[in-house]
Design a protein around this motif. Structure first.
Motif, PDB file in Angstrom:
ATOM      1  N   SER A   1      -5.646  26.880  24.199  1.00  0.00           N
ATOM      2  CA  SER A   1      -6.974  26.333  23.913  1.00  0.00           C
ATOM      3  C   SER A   1      -7.001  24.857  24.291  1.00  0.00           C
ATOM      4  N   GLN A   2      -8.186  24.373  24.624  1.00  0.00           N
ATOM      5  CA  GLN A   2      -8.295  22.993  25.081  1.00  0.00           C
ATOM      6  C   GLN A   2      -8.037  22.002  23.946  1.00  0.00           C
ATOM      7  N   TRP A   3      -7.537  20.840  24.330  1.00  0.00           N
ATOM      8  CA  TRP A   3      -7.354  19.744  23.388  1.00  0.00           C
ATOM      9  C   TRP A   3      -8.687  19.034  23.190  1.00  0.00           C
ATOM     10  N   ALA A   4      -8.916  18.551  21.986  1.00  0.00           N
ATOM     11  CA  ALA A   4     -10.160  17.840  21.689  1.00  0.00           C
ATOM     12  C   ALA A   4     -10.110  16.454  22.338  1.00  0.00           C
ATOM     13  N   PRO A   5     -11.029  16.159  23.257  1.00  0.00           N
ATOM     14  CA  PRO A   5     -10.979  14.855  23.937  1.00  0.00           C
ATOM     15  C   PRO A   5     -11.187  13.679  22.984  1.00  0.00           C
ATOM     16  N   ASP A   6     -11.871  13.928  21.869  1.00  0.00           N
ATOM     17  CA  ASP A   6     -12.091  12.859  20.889  1.00  0.00           C
ATOM     18  C   ASP A   6     -11.031  12.871  19.790  1.00  0.00           C
ATOM     19  N   GLY A   7     -10.033  13.756  19.919  1.00  0.00           N
ATOM     20  CA  GLY A   7      -8.971  13.814  18.922  1.00  0.00           C
ATOM     21  C   GLY A   7      -9.417  14.319  17.575  1.00  0.00           C
ATOM     22  N   ASP A   8     -10.508  15.073  17.546  1.00  0.00           N
ATOM     23  CA  ASP A   8     -11.037  15.566  16.265  1.00  0.00           C
ATOM     24  C   ASP A   8     -10.324  16.853  15.864  1.00  0.00           C
ATOM     25  N   TYR A   9      -9.427  16.730  14.894  1.00  0.00           N
ATOM     26  CA  TYR A   9      -8.725  17.885  14.344  1.00  0.00           C
ATOM     27  C   TYR A   9      -8.885  17.952  12.829  1.00  0.00           C
ATOM     28  N   GLY A  10     -10.043  17.491  12.370  1.00  0.00           N
ATOM     29  CA  GLY A  10     -10.351  17.601  10.953  1.00  0.00           C
ATOM     30  C   GLY A  10     -10.775  19.012  10.598  1.00  0.00           C
ATOM     31  N   MET A  11     -10.843  19.300   9.316  1.00  0.00           N
ATOM     32  CA  MET A  11     -11.179  20.645   8.872  1.00  0.00           C
ATOM     33  C   MET A  11     -12.566  21.073   9.330  1.00  0.00           C
ATOM     34  N   ASP A  12     -13.519  20.147   9.372  1.00  0.00           N
ATOM     35  CA  ASP A  12     -14.866  20.500   9.829  1.00  0.00           C
ATOM     36  C   ASP A  12     -14.839  21.071  11.243  1.00  0.00           C
ATOM     37  N   ALA A  13     -13.993  20.511  12.098  1.00  0.00           N
ATOM     38  CA  ALA A  13     -13.913  20.978  13.481  1.00  0.00           C
ATOM     39  C   ALA A  13     -13.319  22.387  13.543  1.00  0.00           C
ATOM     40  N   PHE A  14     -12.252  22.632  12.778  1.00  0.00           N
ATOM     41  CA  PHE A  14     -11.649  23.966  12.779  1.00  0.00           C
ATOM     42  C   PHE A  14     -12.617  25.004  12.220  1.00  0.00           C
ATOM     43  N   VAL A  15     -13.360  24.639  11.180  1.00  0.00           N
ATOM     44  CA  VAL A  15     -14.328  25.565  10.590  1.00  0.00           C
ATOM     45  C   VAL A  15     -15.444  25.866  11.588  1.00  0.00           C
TER      46      VAL A  15
ATOM     47  N   ILE B   1      -7.007  36.984   8.971  1.00  0.00           N
ATOM     48  CA  ILE B   1      -5.626  36.847   8.503  1.00  0.00           C
ATOM     49  C   ILE B   1      -5.130  35.501   9.005  1.00  0.00           C
ATOM     50  N   GLY B   2      -4.952  34.560   8.100  1.00  0.00           N
ATOM     51  CA  GLY B   2      -4.623  33.199   8.496  1.00  0.00           C
ATOM     52  C   GLY B   2      -3.374  32.681   7.820  1.00  0.00           C
ATOM     53  N   ALA B   3      -2.460  32.129   8.611  1.00  0.00           N
ATOM     54  CA  ALA B   3      -1.240  31.531   8.081  1.00  0.00           C
ATOM     55  C   ALA B   3      -1.430  30.027   7.952  1.00  0.00           C
ATOM     56  N   SER B   4      -1.105  29.480   6.789  1.00  0.00           N
ATOM     57  CA  SER B   4      -1.106  28.036   6.577  1.00  0.00           C
ATOM     58  C   SER B   4      -2.460  27.439   6.995  1.00  0.00           C
ATOM     59  N   LEU B   5      -2.506  26.615   8.047  1.00  0.00           N
ATOM     60  CA  LEU B   5      -3.773  26.023   8.486  1.00  0.00           C
ATOM     61  C   LEU B   5      -4.807  27.087   8.802  1.00  0.00           C
ATOM     62  N   GLY B   6      -4.385  28.203   9.392  1.00  0.00           N
ATOM     63  CA  GLY B   6      -5.320  29.282   9.689  1.00  0.00           C
ATOM     64  C   GLY B   6      -5.921  29.882   8.435  1.00  0.00           C
ATOM     65  N   GLY B   7      -5.106  30.016   7.372  1.00  0.00           N
ATOM     66  CA  GLY B   7      -5.610  30.533   6.103  1.00  0.00           C
ATOM     67  C   GLY B   7      -6.563  29.582   5.432  1.00  0.00           C
ATOM     68  N   ILE B   8      -6.258  28.291   5.504  1.00  0.00           N
ATOM     69  CA  ILE B   8      -7.137  27.275   4.934  1.00  0.00           C
ATOM     70  C   ILE B   8      -8.481  27.265   5.655  1.00  0.00           C
ATOM     71  N   THR B   9      -8.420  27.368   6.989  1.00  0.00           N
ATOM     72  CA  THR B   9      -9.655  27.400   7.775  1.00  0.00           C
ATOM     73  C   THR B   9     -10.497  28.615   7.402  1.00  0.00           C
ATOM     74  N   GLY B  10      -9.849  29.765   7.243  1.00  0.00           N
ATOM     75  CA  GLY B  10     -10.573  30.961   6.830  1.00  0.00           C
ATOM     76  C   GLY B  10     -11.188  30.801   5.458  1.00  0.00           C
ATOM     77  N   LEU B  11     -10.460  30.216   4.529  1.00  0.00           N
ATOM     78  CA  LEU B  11     -10.964  30.011   3.176  1.00  0.00           C
ATOM     79  C   LEU B  11     -12.182  29.101   3.179  1.00  0.00           C
ATOM     80  N   CYS B  12     -12.104  27.985   3.881  1.00  0.00           N
ATOM     81  CA  CYS B  12     -13.247  27.060   3.929  1.00  0.00           C
ATOM     82  C   CYS B  12     -14.457  27.703   4.589  1.00  0.00           C
ATOM     83  N   THR B  13     -14.230  28.468   5.636  1.00  0.00           N
ATOM     84  CA  THR B  13     -15.333  29.106   6.357  1.00  0.00           C
ATOM     85  C   THR B  13     -16.039  30.126   5.484  1.00  0.00           C
ATOM     86  N   LEU B  14     -15.277  30.970   4.800  1.00  0.00           N
ATOM     87  CA  LEU B  14     -15.900  31.982   3.941  1.00  0.00           C
ATOM     88  C   LEU B  14     -16.478  31.356   2.682  1.00  0.00           C
ATOM     89  N   GLY B  15     -15.945  30.211   2.268  1.00  0.00           N
ATOM     90  CA  GLY B  15     -16.536  29.516   1.137  1.00  0.00           C
ATOM     91  C   GLY B  15     -17.927  28.999   1.438  1.00  0.00           C
TER      92      GLY B  15
END
Length: 289
Positions: free
Chosen positions: A73-87, A104-118
């Motif tokens: 996957s492409q790298w964020a040109p603005d360096g945005d890797y905050g949770m809002d971006a992953f969600v 099914i999310g491991a670690s960061l993937g699980g957190i991203t899934g949790l925030c999205t479904l929340g």
């Protein structure tokens, strides 16, 4: 049945292109809920290859995704890797699917899934969080951070990569064939091997990295809104998830189920994939997914 082989796919999220693999389910996968597998920070979709193949062999369409800045996957040109971006990326991927999948999310993937479904409980059919909870253990997070930042300058050869992985996870058998490591590192023009993720993921943003991805207040608020069937798979030897963290998850998500993989550490699927996959299948079958 013959084992499933993967096919590449891509999704545009804003200005970025996210890439992944589709593992078609054997048989009539139309009758089975698809699964979307999200890796942890600093990993790639290939951390799920064995799990994806096992689930697809049981008749389930499976998608594995490289998160922004990771793998192909492409790298964020603005360096945005905050949770809002992953969600935002995950929301794009989910709305691009014809059917609601199991996340099914491991670690960061699980957190991203949790925030999205929340934020939108109807986007997925179920949530599986792999060795991550709302209140993670800081010592475990710090050890992950150290593992990632200690090797920003790369490795002289694949043996050094294997040594670094063995030092982080000494109970996992060191591979004799190092070719598989090439899925997680890339050889650069300077002759050194580098992790296949954007260093800005760990060095950008404000505050303690990667704690900004595990803000307990935000995660707790999201957890209280999750209504889909939820499973937390815990590595019995993990230093990221504690008994107290599990009890807190039971309070926040009363319907959450817990599965222990006793011989696994934080990298549950890689440490004991057979037991891990069995726990996932049992949970999905029990809920008719």
């Amino acid at each position: 049945m013959a084992p499933s082989t993967s096919q590449p796919f891509s999704v545009s999220s804003g200005s970025l292109t996210l890439r992944g693999d589709h593992w078609p389910g054997t048989g009539d996968a139309r009758d089975v809920t698809p699964a979307l597998l999200l890796h942890g920070g600093g990993q790639t979709r290939h951390s799920w290859d064995r799990t994806a193949a096992a689930l697809a062999a049981r008749g389930r369409d499976v998608y594995t995704l490289d998160l922004r800045g990771h793998g192909d996957s492409q790298w964020a040109p603005d360096g945005d890797y905050g949770m809002d971006a992953f969600v935002a990326d995950l929301r794009t991927v989910l709305t691009d699917r014809a059917r609601r999948p199991v996340i099914i999310g491991a670690s960061l993937g699980g957190i991203t899934g949790l925030c999205t479904l929340g934020e939108d409980p109807d986007l997925a059919a179920a949530l599986v969080m792999v060795d991550v909870v709302v209140n993670v253990e800081q010592k475990g997070i710090d050890r992950i951070k150290a593992f990632m930042t200690d090797h920003i300058d790369g490795f002289a050869n694949l043996d050094e990569v294997a040594d670094a992985v063995a030092a982080y996870n000494p109970e996992r058998k060191r591979p004799k064939n190092l070719e598989g490591l090439k899925k997680n590192v890339r050889l650069h023009d300077d002759g050194r091997w580098y992790w296949h993720w954007d260093p800005a993921f760990i060095t950008s943003g404000q505050g303690d990295e990667p704690r900004r991805h595990t803000d307990p207040a935000r995660l707790a608020a999201a957890a209280r809104n999750v209504t889909a069937p939820t499973l937390v798979v815990r590595g019995g030897k993990s230093d990221v998830v504690s008994d107290a963290g599990i009890e807190n998850m039971r309070e926040l998500v009363p319907h959450a189920e817990i599965a222990d993989v006793s011989d696994a550490g934080h990298m549950v699927a890689g440490d004991d994939n057979e037991v891990f996959a069995a726990a996932i299948v049992e949970f999905l079958d029990r809920h008719g997914l």
